[in-house]
Design a protein around this motif. Structure first.
Motif, short mmCIF file in Angstrom:
data_model
loop_
_atom_site.label_atom_id
_atom_site.label_comp_id
_atom_site.label_asym_id
_atom_site.label_seq_id
_atom_site.Cartn_x
_atom_site.Cartn_y
_atom_site.Cartn_z
N LEU A 1 28.96 26.74 40.48
CA LEU A 1 27.91 25.87 39.94
C LEU A 1 28.04 24.46 40.51
O LEU A 1 27.05 23.84 40.91
N ALA A 2 29.25 23.95 40.57
CA ALA A 2 29.48 22.60 41.11
C ALA A 2 29.06 22.52 42.57
O ALA A 2 28.39 21.57 42.98
N THR A 3 29.45 23.52 43.36
CA THR A 3 29.08 23.54 44.78
C THR A 3 27.57 23.52 44.94
O THR A 3 27.02 22.73 45.71
N ASN A 4 26.88 24.37 44.20
CA ASN A 4 25.43 24.47 44.32
C ASN A 4 24.72 23.20 43.85
O ASN A 4 23.77 22.75 44.48
N LEU A 5 25.19 22.64 42.75
CA LEU A 5 24.55 21.44 42.21
C LEU A 5 24.84 20.19 43.05
O LEU A 5 24.13 19.20 42.94
N GLN A 6 25.85 20.28 43.91
CA GLN A 6 26.14 19.18 44.83
C GLN A 6 25.47 19.37 46.18
O GLN A 6 25.79 18.67 47.14
N GLY A 7 24.58 20.34 46.28
CA GLY A 7 23.82 20.53 47.52
C GLY A 7 24.29 21.64 48.40
O GLY A 7 23.83 21.78 49.52
N GLY A 8 25.23 22.45 47.93
CA GLY A 8 25.75 23.55 48.74
C GLY A 8 26.94 23.11 49.57
O GLY A 8 27.34 21.95 49.58
N LYS A 9 27.52 24.07 50.27
CA LYS A 9 28.66 23.81 51.14
C LYS A 9 28.15 23.60 52.56
O LYS A 9 27.50 24.48 53.13
N ASP A 10 28.46 22.46 53.13
CA ASP A 10 28.01 22.13 54.48
C ASP A 10 28.82 22.92 55.50
O ASP A 10 30.04 22.78 55.58
N VAL A 11 28.14 23.76 56.27
CA VAL A 11 28.79 24.58 57.30
C VAL A 11 28.26 24.25 58.69
O VAL A 11 28.38 25.05 59.61
N THR A 12 27.72 23.05 58.83
CA THR A 12 27.15 22.64 60.12
C THR A 12 28.15 22.75 61.25
O THR A 12 27.83 23.26 62.33
N ASP A 13 29.38 22.30 61.01
CA ASP A 13 30.40 22.34 62.07
C ASP A 13 30.75 23.76 62.49
O ASP A 13 31.21 23.98 63.60
N LEU A 14 30.55 24.72 61.61
CA LEU A 14 30.82 26.12 61.94
C LEU A 14 29.65 26.78 62.66
O LEU A 14 29.84 27.64 63.51
N VAL A 15 28.43 26.38 62.32
CA VAL A 15 27.23 27.01 62.87
C VAL A 15 26.86 26.44 64.23
O VAL A 15 26.43 27.16 65.13
N LEU A 16 27.02 25.15 64.39
CA LEU A 16 26.54 24.46 65.59
C LEU A 16 27.07 25.02 66.90
O LEU A 16 26.28 25.22 67.84
N PRO A 17 28.36 25.32 67.03
CA PRO A 17 28.82 25.87 68.32
C PRO A 17 28.12 27.17 68.72
O PRO A 17 27.77 27.36 69.88
#
Length: 113
Positions: free
Chosen positions: A84-100
């Motif tokens: 709940l905390a993760t979702n209410l804070q906007g989700g988990k940022d995985v940009t560094d994992l996806v970008l490559p």
């Protein structure tokens, strides 16, 4: 790009420009419990444009956790608030994992000769 929601019709260049303005790739967490078994999982990846809110994107995962996350002992009481905390804070940022993988050159078998 297959497997990433919110990128329909965008070129790699458009995505890069959006990331420079503050866009990001996120996942949401959810928790489902059945008595002594609790499963904590992540959603598919979502592309969130700069300035776009994530509440609507996370709502289904948040409700799922609220309804079905608590029932497992003891992990339901531990994992559910974290999800709940993760979702209410906007989700988990995985940009560094996806970008490559997004920027990596694609193999085209038609060019293999």
């Amino acid at each position: 790009m297959a497997g990433i929601f919110g990128m329909d019709g965008l070129s790699t260049l458009q995505v890069q420009e959006e990331l420079e303005r503050g866009g990001r790739f996120v996942v949401f967490e959810y928790c489902v419990s059945f008595f002594l078994t609790t499963r904590r999982r992540s959603s598919d990846v979502y592309f969130v444009r700069a300035g776009q809110g994530t509440f609507g994107l996370s709502l289904g995962y948040t409700l799922l956790s609220l309804l079905l996350g608590w029932w497992g002992l003891p992990w339901g009481f531990i994992y559910t608030p974290r999800c709940l905390a993760t979702n209410l804070q906007g989700g988990k940022d995985v940009t560094d994992l996806v970008l490559p993988s997004l920027l990596a050159p694609r193999y085209d078998p038609a060019l293999d000769y």
